[in-house]
Design a protein around this motif. Structure first.
Motif, short mmCIF file in Angstrom:
data_model
loop_
_atom_site.label_atom_id
_atom_site.label_comp_id
_atom_site.label_asym_id
_atom_site.label_seq_id
_atom_site.Cartn_x
_atom_site.Cartn_y
_atom_site.Cartn_z
N TRP A 32 29.04 53.55 50.08
CA TRP A 32 30.11 51.87 51.16
C TRP A 32 29.98 51.12 50.07
O TRP A 32 31.79 50.70 49.63
N ALA A 33 29.68 50.36 49.85
CA ALA A 33 29.72 48.90 49.10
C ALA A 33 29.65 49.19 47.63
O ALA A 33 30.46 48.57 47.46
N ASP A 34 29.99 49.92 47.54
CA ASP A 34 29.84 50.89 46.18
C ASP A 34 31.21 51.00 45.34
O ASP A 34 31.74 50.67 44.22
N GLN A 35 32.19 50.89 46.86
CA GLN A 35 33.63 52.00 46.09
C GLN A 35 33.92 49.80 45.70
O GLN A 35 34.93 50.32 45.24
N THR B 73 33.24 45.11 36.97
CA THR B 73 32.74 45.01 36.34
C THR B 73 33.26 43.62 35.68
O THR B 73 33.02 42.65 34.70
N SER B 74 34.92 43.04 35.93
CA SER B 74 35.00 42.20 35.93
C SER B 74 36.93 41.77 36.77
O SER B 74 36.65 42.82 37.91
N THR B 75 37.15 40.55 37.16
CA THR B 75 37.51 40.18 37.87
C THR B 75 39.34 40.89 37.79
O THR B 75 40.19 41.12 38.29
N SER B 76 39.57 41.50 36.17
CA SER B 76 40.81 41.94 36.03
C SER B 76 40.35 44.11 36.18
O SER B 76 41.11 44.63 35.82
N ASP B 77 38.97 43.92 35.97
CA ASP B 77 38.79 45.31 36.11
C ASP B 77 39.80 45.81 37.79
O ASP B 77 38.97 45.58 38.56
N PRO B 78 40.89 47.05 37.63
CA PRO B 78 41.21 47.49 38.63
C PRO B 78 40.17 48.34 39.68
O PRO B 78 40.16 48.32 40.94
N GLY B 79 39.29 49.07 39.04
CA GLY B 79 37.80 49.71 39.78
C GLY B 79 38.95 50.74 40.73
O GLY B 79 39.83 51.57 39.81
N THR B 80 37.94 51.43 40.98
CA THR B 80 38.07 53.63 40.63
C THR B 80 38.69 53.74 42.70
O THR B 80 38.87 54.09 43.42
N GLY B 81 37.90 52.19 43.42
CA GLY B 81 38.06 52.72 44.80
C GLY B 81 38.06 51.12 45.67
O GLY B 81 37.77 50.13 44.43
N THR B 82 38.21 50.78 47.21
CA THR B 82 38.02 49.56 47.55
C THR B 82 37.32 49.48 48.98
O THR B 82 37.95 50.84 49.33
#
Length: 71
Positions: free
Chosen positions: A46-49, A53-62
């Motif tokens: 859950w935490a890994d969502q 890697t940076s403040t501009s990284d949109p990531g894959t989850g929230t």
């Protein structure tokens, strides 16, 4: 892990964990008798969502906040 230990593991309060359960926004848990228990793997998953890697990284989850979605 019980709720207080899981909350400490994630750096949250027990009350926040309870709110996440209520609204379905938190980590998966099990009911054992009348007790709520969390597996470490579920807490990490859950935490890994929220991994970035940076403040501009949109990531894959929230990781969603502990309140119902506003409409």
């Amino acid at each position: 892990m019980r709720t207080p230990e899981a909350a400490r593991f994630l750096g949250l309060s027990s009350r926040t964990m309870e709110k996440h359960r209520l609204h379905g926004t938190g980590p998966r848990y099990r009911k054992s008798g009348g007790r709520v228990v969390y597996a470490v793997e579920e807490l990490k998953s859950w935490a890994d969502q929220g991994l970035r890697t940076s403040t501009s990284d949109p990531g894959t989850g929230t990781v969603r906040p502990a309140h119902p979605a506003r409409r």
